[in-house]
Design an enzyme around this catalytic site. Structure first.
Site, short mmCIF file in Angstrom:
data_model
loop_
_atom_site.label_atom_id
_atom_site.label_comp_id
_atom_site.label_asym_id
_atom_site.label_seq_id
_atom_site.Cartn_x
_atom_site.Cartn_y
_atom_site.Cartn_z
N LYS A 53 1.94 -3.67 6.28
CA LYS A 53 2.29 -3.99 4.50
C LYS A 53 3.82 -3.73 4.93
O LYS A 53 4.37 -4.45 3.88
CB LYS A 53 2.18 -2.30 4.25
N SER A 57 1.21 -1.26 0.83
CA SER A 57 -0.15 0.03 -0.05
C SER A 57 0.28 1.14 0.06
O SER A 57 2.01 1.08 0.36
CB SER A 57 -0.62 0.06 1.32
N TYR A 102 -2.29 -1.56 10.44
CA TYR A 102 -2.74 -1.84 9.46
C TYR A 102 -1.43 -1.65 8.25
O TYR A 102 -1.18 -2.66 7.45
CB TYR A 102 -3.58 -1.57 8.78
C1 UD1 Z 1 -6.96 4.39 3.47
C2 UD1 Z 1 -5.66 4.17 4.62
C3 UD1 Z 1 -4.59 2.95 3.41
C4 UD1 Z 1 -5.14 1.99 3.37
C5 UD1 Z 1 -6.79 2.21 2.56
C6 UD1 Z 1 -7.51 0.78 2.49
C7 UD1 Z 1 -5.82 5.59 5.91
C8 UD1 Z 1 -4.97 7.28 6.44
N1 UD1 Z 1 -5.24 5.32 4.89
O1 UD1 Z 1 -7.04 5.31 2.97
O2 UD1 Z 1 -3.57 2.89 4.37
O3 UD1 Z 1 -4.28 0.96 2.54
O4 UD1 Z 1 -8.05 3.13 3.72
O5 UD1 Z 1 -9.00 1.22 2.64
O6 UD1 Z 1 -6.46 5.58 7.21
N2 UD1 Z 1 -12.70 10.85 3.52
C9 UD1 Z 1 -14.03 11.80 3.69
N3 UD1 Z 1 -15.37 11.15 4.15
C10 UD1 Z 1 -15.33 9.85 4.44
C11 UD1 Z 1 -13.86 8.84 4.21
C12 UD1 Z 1 -12.73 9.68 3.42
O7 UD1 Z 1 -13.75 12.83 3.31
O8 UD1 Z 1 -16.75 9.73 4.53
C13 UD1 Z 1 -12.01 11.28 2.89
C14 UD1 Z 1 -10.13 10.53 3.99
O9 UD1 Z 1 -10.29 11.94 4.81
C15 UD1 Z 1 -9.47 11.03 2.72
C16 UD1 Z 1 -10.55 10.33 1.21
O10 UD1 Z 1 -11.35 10.83 1.08
O11 UD1 Z 1 -8.81 11.98 2.25
C17 UD1 Z 1 -9.52 9.15 1.53
O12 UD1 Z 1 -10.10 8.32 2.19
P1 UD1 Z 1 -10.03 6.82 2.65
O13 UD1 Z 1 -11.05 6.59 0.69
O14 UD1 Z 1 -10.70 6.19 3.08
O15 UD1 Z 1 -8.89 5.81 2.28
P2 UD1 Z 1 -7.37 6.48 2.28
O16 UD1 Z 1 -7.74 6.98 3.76
O17 UD1 Z 1 -6.82 7.55 1.08
#
Ligand code: UD1
Length: 338
Positions: free
Chosen positions: A153, A124, A149
């Site tokens: 990795k 990841s 998690y």
């Molecule tokens: C997350 C994990 C990453 C993992 C991946 C696998 C973290 C910091 N990273 O990635 O290690 O490999 O999931 O599933 O947790 N967001 C919102 N609202 C929401 C959900 C997300 O605003 O309800 C934003 C988050 O703040 C982020 C972006 O959307 O900026 C992507 O979030 P997400 O899909 O959870 O992925 P990551 O956090 O990048």
């Protein structure tokens, strides 16, 4: 040529199985069905018309795994997905994550270290943490993990690197995924999170379909073009094709070293607000969202430098963000019967 896919009924695994079958590989799946169902096997068969061989095996069960490998001595390649991936859950229950993601990996490697095998590991972009330079190259330093998690990795890559050093006939590649989204164009397979989605795109599609009231956007005070965090969203079918490209490199023994790592992303970063706008444009559905505070542990910006995958694997992403989001939406509608 027989390829074993562990966790082959999961979100990414099922898309990889389809791609492998379409490219002529014979696929053997093991899965413990902890986060998926046998129904996915029928869906894969409906897409490819070839039923993959399936055995219910838990990769954490050392004895069952050993029995499985004594029965199947003609496996040429392994793509290892069977693992847990919820960041928050890993903070609550670290030992579960070390058992699922580390013990199982060690058992897999113990079973294959005596034979010539190609091995692909799901890593990841989380290993980079907040990289100093963007886009992130494979040479960017590994940062202390934000969660158990993420740590699994990093440790997983180290375990494979150390094993490859003393096992020259083992050829391995770790693929560092950025943010996988989207679904197969048939809408027969896709991501089905249990309970409330933690990831952005499933939360968006569930909000649009009426299962969730409102999306929370975590923070609009980041130093980015619109204040929301930037990620590299890659269509799962493109990601699946990257696995097949990596597998060919391993099988054809083209590697310059017997352990290599590749970023798998599009190379383009999108903010959360850009994802919402692209979703609205792709589907014609307005999304109910509000801005809330930042989520603990989130990095500001992560998007991939993809030159290595392009030059070495001959792979690059093909789908746009809009196309990927449209496929996520088609899948959500199919799942909910709408
Ligand atoms: C997350 C994990 C990453 C993992 C991946 C696998 C973290 C910091 N990273 O990635 O290690 O490999 O999931 O599933 O947790 N967001 C919102 N609202 C929401 C959900 C997300 O605003 O309800 C934003 C988050 O703040 C982020 C972006 O959307 O900026 C992507 O979030 P997400 O899909 O959870 O992925 P990551 O956090 O990048």
């Amino acid at each position: 040529m027989k390829i074993l896919v562990t966790g082959g009924l999961g979100y990414i695994g099922s898309h990889v199985v389809v791609e492998l079958q379409e490219q002529g590989y014979e696929v053997l799946i093991i899965d413990n069905l902890s986060n998926t169902s046998l129904n996915v096997l029928d869906k894969i068969t409906a897409i490819t018309t070839i039923p993959p061989v399936f055995e219910k095996v838990d990769v954490r069960d050392k004895e069952s795994l050993a029995t499985f490998f004594t029965k199947h001595t003609d496996i040429k390649g392994i793509i290892h997905f069977a693992a847990s991936k919820a960041v928050g859950e890993s903070v609550e229950n670290p030992l579960l994550y070390y058992e699922n993601n580390i013990n199982a990996l060690v058992y897999m490697l113990q079973n294959i270290q005596d034979q010539e095998t190609s091995f692909i590991f799901s890593s990841s972009c989380t290993v980079y943490g907040q990289a100093d330079e963007l886009p992130v190259t494979e040479n960017a330093p590994i940062q202390p993990a934000e969660s158990p998690y993420g740590n699994t990795k990093q440790i997983g890559e180290e375990i494979i690197r150390d094993t490859c050093k003393v096992t020259p006939h083992l050829n391995a590649i770790a693929l560092r995924y950025f943010n996988p989204i989207g679904a197969h164009k048939s809408a027969k397979i896709g991501e089905l999170p249990l309970g409330i989605p933690q990831n952005l795109v499933p939360y968006i599609t569930q909000t649009a379909i009426g299962l969730r009231e409102q999306l929370s956007v975590y923070g609009n005070d980041y130093p980015t073009r619109d204040g929301t965090a930037v990620r590299d969203y890659i269509h799962v079918v493109d990601l699946a094709k990257a696995h097949v490209a990596a597998l060919s490199r391993l099988i054809e023994k083209k590697g310059t070293e017997n352990f290599e790592v590749f970023n798998v992303g599009t190379g383009t970063g999108s903010t959360v607000l850009e994802v919402i706008t692209a979703f609205e444009k792709a589907t014609g559905k307005p999304l109910n969202y509000k801005i809330v505070g930042r989520r603990a542990g989130d990095v500001v910006e992560a998007y991939a430098q993809t030159d290595k995958a392009h030059q070495v694997l001959g792979w690059k992403s093909t789908y746009s963000l809009k196309e990927a989001l449209a496929s996520s939406w088609k899948w959500e509608q199919a799942v909910r019967g709408k």
